[in-house]
Design a protein around this motif. Structure first.
Motif, PDB file in Angstrom:
ATOM      1  N   SER A 389       0.825  -1.218   0.000  1.00  0.00           N
ATOM      2  CA  SER A 389       0.000   0.000   0.000  1.00  0.00           C
ATOM      3  C   SER A 389       0.849   1.255   0.000  1.00  0.00           C
ATOM      4  N   SER A 390       1.924   1.255   0.761  1.00  0.00           N
ATOM      5  CA  SER A 390       2.755   2.450   0.853  1.00  0.00           C
ATOM      6  C   SER A 390       3.538   2.708  -0.423  1.00  0.00           C
ATOM      7  N   GLU A 391       3.959   1.656  -1.107  1.00  0.00           N
ATOM      8  CA  GLU A 391       4.772   1.819  -2.307  1.00  0.00           C
ATOM      9  C   GLU A 391       3.944   1.970  -3.573  1.00  0.00           C
ATOM     10  N   LEU A 392       2.825   1.262  -3.647  1.00  0.00           N
ATOM     11  CA  LEU A 392       2.071   1.202  -4.900  1.00  0.00           C
ATOM     12  C   LEU A 392       0.678   1.801  -4.801  1.00  0.00           C
ATOM     13  N   GLY A 393       0.227   2.123  -3.600  1.00  0.00           N
ATOM     14  CA  GLY A 393      -1.104   2.691  -3.452  1.00  0.00           C
ATOM     15  C   GLY A 393      -2.159   1.611  -3.345  1.00  0.00           C
ATOM     16  N   GLU A 394      -3.380   2.000  -3.613  1.00  0.00           N
ATOM     17  CA  GLU A 394      -4.487   1.064  -3.520  1.00  0.00           C
ATOM     18  C   GLU A 394      -4.447   0.051  -4.667  1.00  0.00           C
ATOM     19  N   VAL A 395      -5.026  -1.109  -4.390  1.00  0.00           N
ATOM     20  CA  VAL A 395      -5.055  -2.168  -5.398  1.00  0.00           C
ATOM     21  C   VAL A 395      -5.857  -1.737  -6.624  1.00  0.00           C
ATOM     22  N   ALA A 396      -6.951  -1.018  -6.398  1.00  0.00           N
ATOM     23  CA  ALA A 396      -7.787  -0.591  -7.516  1.00  0.00           C
ATOM     24  C   ALA A 396      -7.044   0.357  -8.443  1.00  0.00           C
ATOM     25  N   GLU A 397      -6.212   1.239  -7.885  1.00  0.00           N
ATOM     26  CA  GLU A 397      -5.450   2.163  -8.712  1.00  0.00           C
ATOM     27  C   GLU A 397      -4.428   1.421  -9.572  1.00  0.00           C
ATOM     28  N   LEU A 398      -3.723   0.471  -8.945  1.00  0.00           N
ATOM     29  CA  LEU A 398      -2.744  -0.298  -9.713  1.00  0.00           C
ATOM     30  C   LEU A 398      -3.428  -1.153 -10.770  1.00  0.00           C
ATOM     31  N   ASP A 399      -4.566  -1.709 -10.425  1.00  0.00           N
ATOM     32  CA  ASP A 399      -5.293  -2.527 -11.392  1.00  0.00           C
ATOM     33  C   ASP A 399      -5.759  -1.683 -12.579  1.00  0.00           C
ATOM     34  N   ALA A 400      -6.208  -0.439 -12.323  1.00  0.00           N
ATOM     35  CA  ALA A 400      -6.621   0.445 -13.411  1.00  0.00           C
ATOM     36  C   ALA A 400      -5.436   0.815 -14.299  1.00  0.00           C
ATOM     37  N   LEU A 401      -4.289   1.077 -13.700  1.00  0.00           N
ATOM     38  CA  LEU A 401      -3.100   1.385 -14.489  1.00  0.00           C
ATOM     39  C   LEU A 401      -2.707   0.215 -15.381  1.00  0.00           C
ATOM     40  N   LEU A 402      -2.812  -1.005 -14.841  1.00  0.00           N
ATOM     41  CA  LEU A 402      -2.474  -2.180 -15.635  1.00  0.00           C
ATOM     42  C   LEU A 402      -3.483  -2.390 -16.761  1.00  0.00           C
ATOM     43  N   ASP A 403      -4.741  -2.098 -16.504  1.00  0.00           N
ATOM     44  CA  ASP A 403      -5.734  -2.174 -17.584  1.00  0.00           C
ATOM     45  C   ASP A 403      -5.381  -1.206 -18.707  1.00  0.00           C
ATOM     46  N   GLU A 404      -5.003   0.016 -18.314  1.00  0.00           N
ATOM     47  CA  GLU A 404      -4.640   1.023 -19.313  1.00  0.00           C
ATOM     48  C   GLU A 404      -3.396   0.599 -20.091  1.00  0.00           C
ATOM     49  N   SER A 405      -2.399   0.098 -19.382  1.00  0.00           N
ATOM     50  CA  SER A 405      -1.166  -0.346 -20.056  1.00  0.00           C
ATOM     51  C   SER A 405      -1.445  -1.515 -20.995  1.00  0.00           C
ATOM     52  N   ALA A 406      -2.276  -2.452 -20.544  1.00  0.00           N
ATOM     53  CA  ALA A 406      -2.609  -3.589 -21.397  1.00  0.00           C
ATOM     54  C   ALA A 406      -3.342  -3.134 -22.657  1.00  0.00           C
ATOM     55  N   LEU A 407      -4.212  -2.123 -22.510  1.00  0.00           N
ATOM     56  CA  LEU A 407      -4.934  -1.615 -23.670  1.00  0.00           C
ATOM     57  C   LEU A 407      -3.988  -0.924 -24.648  1.00  0.00           C
ATOM     58  N   VAL A 408      -3.030  -0.158 -24.119  1.00  0.00           N
ATOM     59  CA  VAL A 408      -2.034   0.489 -24.982  1.00  0.00           C
ATOM     60  C   VAL A 408      -1.233  -0.557 -25.744  1.00  0.00           C
ATOM     61  N   LEU A 409      -0.784  -1.600 -25.043  1.00  0.00           N
ATOM     62  CA  LEU A 409      -0.025  -2.666 -25.702  1.00  0.00           C
ATOM     63  C   LEU A 409      -0.886  -3.402 -26.734  1.00  0.00           C
ATOM     64  N   GLN A 410      -2.149  -3.587 -26.420  1.00  0.00           N
ATOM     65  CA  GLN A 410      -3.042  -4.273 -27.353  1.00  0.00           C
ATOM     66  C   GLN A 410      -3.217  -3.463 -28.633  1.00  0.00           C
ATOM     67  N   TYR A 411      -3.435  -2.140 -28.500  1.00  0.00           N
ATOM     68  CA  TYR A 411      -3.556  -1.286 -29.681  1.00  0.00           C
ATOM     69  C   TYR A 411      -2.290  -1.366 -30.544  1.00  0.00           C
ATOM     70  N   THR A 412      -1.160  -1.232 -29.871  1.00  0.00           N
ATOM     71  CA  THR A 412       0.108  -1.207 -30.610  1.00  0.00           C
ATOM     72  C   THR A 412       0.380  -2.548 -31.284  1.00  0.00           C
ATOM     73  N   GLU A 413       0.108  -3.642 -30.586  1.00  0.00           N
ATOM     74  CA  GLU A 413       0.359  -4.959 -31.161  1.00  0.00           C
ATOM     75  C   GLU A 413      -0.565  -5.223 -32.345  1.00  0.00           C
TER      76      GLU A 413
END
Length: 967
Positions: A389-413
């Protein structure tokens, strides 16, 4: 002969026919006539020779002195032969003259025919040239030239195709080349001017009409630059338009900063989507036309390269901005630290008990104490989540960032796959055009130039690899954090985390598995691993998918395996009879009540009823057994996960080396499933080792070896052994006479009490274990009991009736074991004996003790068919227990084992007669009366015991002896 010669001469002297007569006549040709004459002449010469020989023979026989007549006859025949040869020579000379004349006439006719064909071709081409010139002029100089430019262009193309055939005569005859050149120049200028105007105006409709004309008029080289200029402007317009206006709806979030971040995320995704979709749409619409019309000038190659360059500039800038705004590199480094801390917590080995590790309060409520309530108590050990929690924040925030990153990679691929596929198709079309051109070129003009349309590794690939690496690292951190929460929930005291064992059906055999439970630990762990890995697979990026698959396999194969193994080890200790949740000789002890805290249950204190305590103990046993069931479930889930990932790869990734590498990463889950299965068996072995001391005590109590007295049996045999007379009457005794045998058959013996005590010990855990694990514990328990029974048998003396009583007891014990095993493979004796060797030995001891005569020992061993497990010394020991067998005769039997080169063991009975070694007439297995080893073969003898005169013969183990045919 004279007649044939006259005919030949007449044919030879006949006047030669003219060529017209020869062509129209139906008579044989000169060549065929010559063949007929030659054959006839040969036949006549042969007949003349035979006639001459016959005449000579006849003259010799009639009148040996008339040699002058024979000479005259010979001379006549030779004269006839000379005339025939002269006639043939004359005929050949006439045929030669006739053939030469015919050849000259045929050659002249062929030359005239070829000349006539050339004249016809030139005339046809002349007419064609005049026609195409006329069509071009009419199409170009009509009132609506824009509508007829295509017709004029086709006429120009047809005119050029005629000229390519090198028809100088036709061109001279047509006398229209000047007019054609005038029309051609005007048409080319007109088309180029219109095309340039369309490019400047961005007139897509005009370009669509004019671009095919460029290829027809061979203006591809001039048109490629113009078309690429238009394409660049069109692509830039498609990918550079503002997307702020398209962001209309923003989800409900708290705070202005969160709303701005969400808006920025949506804008980034919209921009990337517009860039990639715009470029792909442009290529799909324009590439087929460009390849057809401008492919000769590599217009298709230029178009693909132009679009890729412009898209790459824009996409790389956006992706670098994305990495900078999200601080992916720094976040990934902090995530790596958190992952390492979580792994050290569960793998380093200094964490202690898993239940105490997460700070579960032993004074909490049985049904309501959960991780959340433990958090509320302020327990530092539970609140500490390894810095997640102290290093990465809430789980929901990290999960949203990973969703966004996965979508960016999906578009590019998706764009990367499309542009690579387009480049491959363009390269194939270019290679095909080159092959067609090579056929019309000389060897010096041929070239094998190959160009790289798109580089193997571009700047876009570089930034995508960077994002993919950071994404996979953060995905691993999120997976480890979710697994940590699963471990917390799975080891909590909340009863909601325990559910019925659903994936493995219960067995109706004595309720095996009827109350089996499983925790949420395995379910939540595999859900976290599955979700993270499948999201990485959804990106389509093979490198990212490989990293996620490896992280998933590592988390399951190391962290989960270690946690499950530790839980099983702790729960096995909590189930130890007498010191844990299972009853010992004195029932449940205080240590057993304390063991409830190990499985998250608070022991009752004060005036609670014994029923409540019994219920708590039963719940504790069920929860402890759930730890072993979890390992069984983990094996099943791992194999299912491997199958699911393989299907995802087959359906979502293109064939190639990287995809094969991904498939190999997924296959590592199969090895991890094997490791989990081995760990499950090891944990059950540990549980069995905790139970075996109590099993041995039960057997010793039943057979009367140790712990005699009423208090020794405790709660298991209360009221059964109240006095010494009763105890002695039910203990092991096989030295029976008729009266004792009848008495033993009238009531329950020691074996019935032993089996009842084993049921009291094992049933509480067998009902809470899965069928496979329950069978494993049962086999281990009965195996330990069988070993202790065998040890007790060695201390008894047997009569013939006692041997019968032993056989009845062994059969009862085997039937008891079969009834309590769930799997059908143990219903047969062979399956049971293979799984439990001590029971197989008991059965063999019973058969050995019930022989009527020592001579029957060999027959019993032969019927065992290679499965005889008793050694020679053991067999003699048990036979010497029979009071009616003489020890000397028993010891005279020497049982040995022959070890052949193929590692098969054959037991044979050896007899010694005056120190001579001989094989018995009946052998146990593999050998018969006619068995005779080959000469000079060597066999290793393990033991040679005693000969019949009492003297001992001892050979070293594995001594090689030579056997001859008389052995």
């Amino acid at each position: 002969t004279c007649k044939m010669t006259t005919t030949a001469c007449a044919l030879a002297s006949a006047p030669a026919m003219s060529m017209s007569d020869a062509l129209t006549s139906t008579s044989p040709s000169p060549a065929e006539t010559l063949k007929l004459l030659i054959h006839a002449s040969k036949d006549e010469l042969k007949k003349s020779k035979e006639s001459l020989l016959a005449s000579i023979k006849i003259k010799k026989s009639r009148n040996a002195g008339s040699s002058s007549a024979c000479t005259k006859t010979y001379a006549q025949h030779m004269s006839k032969a000379s005339h025939v040869n002269s006639d043939l020579l004359l005929l050949l000379n006439n045929l030669k003259d006739s053939g030469s004349q015919a050849s000259k006439e045929v050659l002249e006719l062929e030359q005239k025919s070829q000349s006539l064909e050339h004249e016809i071709t030139d005339l046809t081409n002349c007419l064609d040239l005049r026609h195409q010139t006329l069509v071009a002029c009419e199409a170009f100089f009509c009132d609506s030239p824009a509508a007829d430019l295509a017709t004029a262009s086709k006429a120009i193309q047809a005119y050029r195709e005629v000229l390519v055939r090198d028809n100088k005569n036709a061109l001279a005859m047509a006398d229209c080349d000047a007019r054609f050149r005038e029309v051609e120049a005007a048409l080319v200028d007109r088309v180029l001017k219109l095309y340039e105007d369309a490019v400047s105006a961005g007139d897509l409709e005009g370009l669509s009409d004019l671009t095919p004309l460029l290829g027809t008029l061979q203006l591809a080289d001039q048109g490629v630059g113009l078309y690429l200029r238009y394409s660049k402007a069109a692509v830039m317009k498609a990918i550079s338009s503002d997307v702020d206006e398209s962001v209309d709806e923003i989800g409900i979030v708290d705070g202005e900063d969160a709303k701005n971040n969400q808006k920025k995320n949506i804008m980034l995704q919209a921009q990337l989507a517009k860039i990639f979709n715009g470029s792909v749409t442009h290529l799909r619409h324009h590439l087929p036309m460009v390849a057809h019309a401008l492919g000769g000038a590599d217009g298709d190659v230029g178009l693909v390269q132009l679009v890729n360059v412009e898209v790459e500039k824009r996409a790389v800038a956006l992706l670098r901005e994305f990495c900078k705004d999200r601080d992916l590199a720094n976040l990934c480094a902090r995530g790596e630290y958190v992952s390492t801390q979580i792994e050290d917590r569960f793998i380093a080995g200094d964490a202690g008990s898993l239940f105490s590790l997460f700070g579960h309060n032993e004074d909490g409520d049985n049904n309501k104490s959960s991780s959340s309530s433990a958090h509320a108590t302020g327990d530092v050990r539970l609140v500490d989540d390894c810095g997640f929690s102290s290093e990465l924040g809430e789980v929901a925030e990290l999960d949203a960032l990973l969703d966004e990153s996965a979508l960016v990679l999906q578009y590019t691929e998706a764009y990367e796959r499309f542009i690579r596929h387009a480049a491959e198709e363009v390269a194939k079309a270019r290679a095909h055009r080159n092959r067609l051109e090579q056929k019309t070129k000389t060897q010096e003009e041929k070239s094998t130039d190959e160009i790289e349309i798109i580089a193997r590794y571009t700047e876009l690939n570089e930034i995508v690899a960077e994002i993919g690496g950071n994404y996979s690292g953060l995905e691993r951190t999120l997976m480890m954090g979710n697994m940590q929460r699963a471990f917390i929930n799975g080891t909590s005291s909340d009863s909601r985390n325990y559910t019925e064992l659903a994936s493995i059906s219960a067995s109706p055999t004595h309720g095996v598995g009827s109350k089996a439970l499983q925790t949420s630990l395995v379910e939540e762990t595999f859900y976290a691993a599955q979700r993270s890995t499948l999201r990485a697979f959804a990106t389509g990026h093979t490198g990212t998918a490989c990293a996620a698959a490896n992280f998933c396999a590592d988390a399951i194969g190391r962290v989960l395996l270690e946690v499950l193994s530790k839980r099983a080890e702790e729960c096995a200790a909590a189930l130890k009879p007498g010191k844990g949740l299972l009853a010992g000789q004195g029932g449940l002890s205080k240590q057993a009540l304390a063991a409830l805290s190990t499985v998250g249950i608070q022991a009752t204190k004060g005036g609670e009823t014994s029923d409540l305590k019994r219920k708590q103990v039963e719940d504790g046993i069920a929860r402890a057994c759930a730890a072993f069931n979890d390992m069984e479930i983990a094996v099943t889930y791992t194999r299912q996960l491997e199958t699911q990932f393989q299907n995802e790869v087959e359906n979502g990734f293109p064939a190639g080396d990287l995809t094969e590498q991904l498939a190999m990463c997924i296959k590592s889950l199969g090895l991890i499933a094997d490791d989990l299965d081995a760990a499950s068996k090891q944990s059950i072995d540990g549980l069995s080792q905790q139970i075996l001391p109590r099993v041995r005590a039960i057997v010793n109590d039943a057979v009367g070896q140790e712990n005699t007295g009423a208090a020794a049996m405790g709660s298991v045999t209360v009221g059964v052994m109240s006095n010494s007379n009763t105890v002695s009457s039910v203990r092991m005794n096989y030295d029976l006479d008729d009266e004792a045998y009848e008495l033993s058959q009238a009531g329950d013996g020691y074996l019935s009490r032993m089996c009842s005590a084993l049921d009291d010990l094992l049933n509480p855990i067998r009902t809470h274990l899965s069928p496979r694990l329950s069978d494993a514990v049962m086999i281990a328990a009965v195996g330990g009991a069988a070993k202790r029974i065998e040890a007790a048998i060695r201390k008894c003396r047997f009569t013939a009736l006692g041997s019968l009583s032993l056989d009845a007891d062994v059969r009862q014990f085997i039937a008891y074991t079969k009834e309590r095993l769930a799997f059908p493979q143990y219903s047969s004796k062979s399956g049971l004996y293979t799984a439990c060797l001590p029971i197989a030995r008991l059965s063999q001891i019973s058969m050995l003790m019930n022989v009527a005569d020592l001579d029957d020992v060999a027959d019993i061993m032969r019927r065992a068919k290679g499965s005889w497990d008793l050694h020679a010394e053991d067999s003699k020991t048990f036979l010497n227990l029979r009071v009616d067998f003489e020890s000397k005769k028993v010891n005279a039997l020497a049982m040995t084992t022959f070890e052949f080169n193929n590692n098969l063991h054959f037991g044979v009975i050896l007899h010694f007669d005056h120190l001579f070694l001989s094989v018995a007439s009946q052998t146990v297995i593999g050998l018969n009366e006619g068995f005779c080893p080959k000469k000079s073969q060597s066999y290793g003898i393990t033991h040679l015991n005693q000969c019949n005169d009492g003297r001992n013969i001892t050979l070293a183990s594995q001594t090689a002896i030579g056997l001859n045919e008389g052995f």
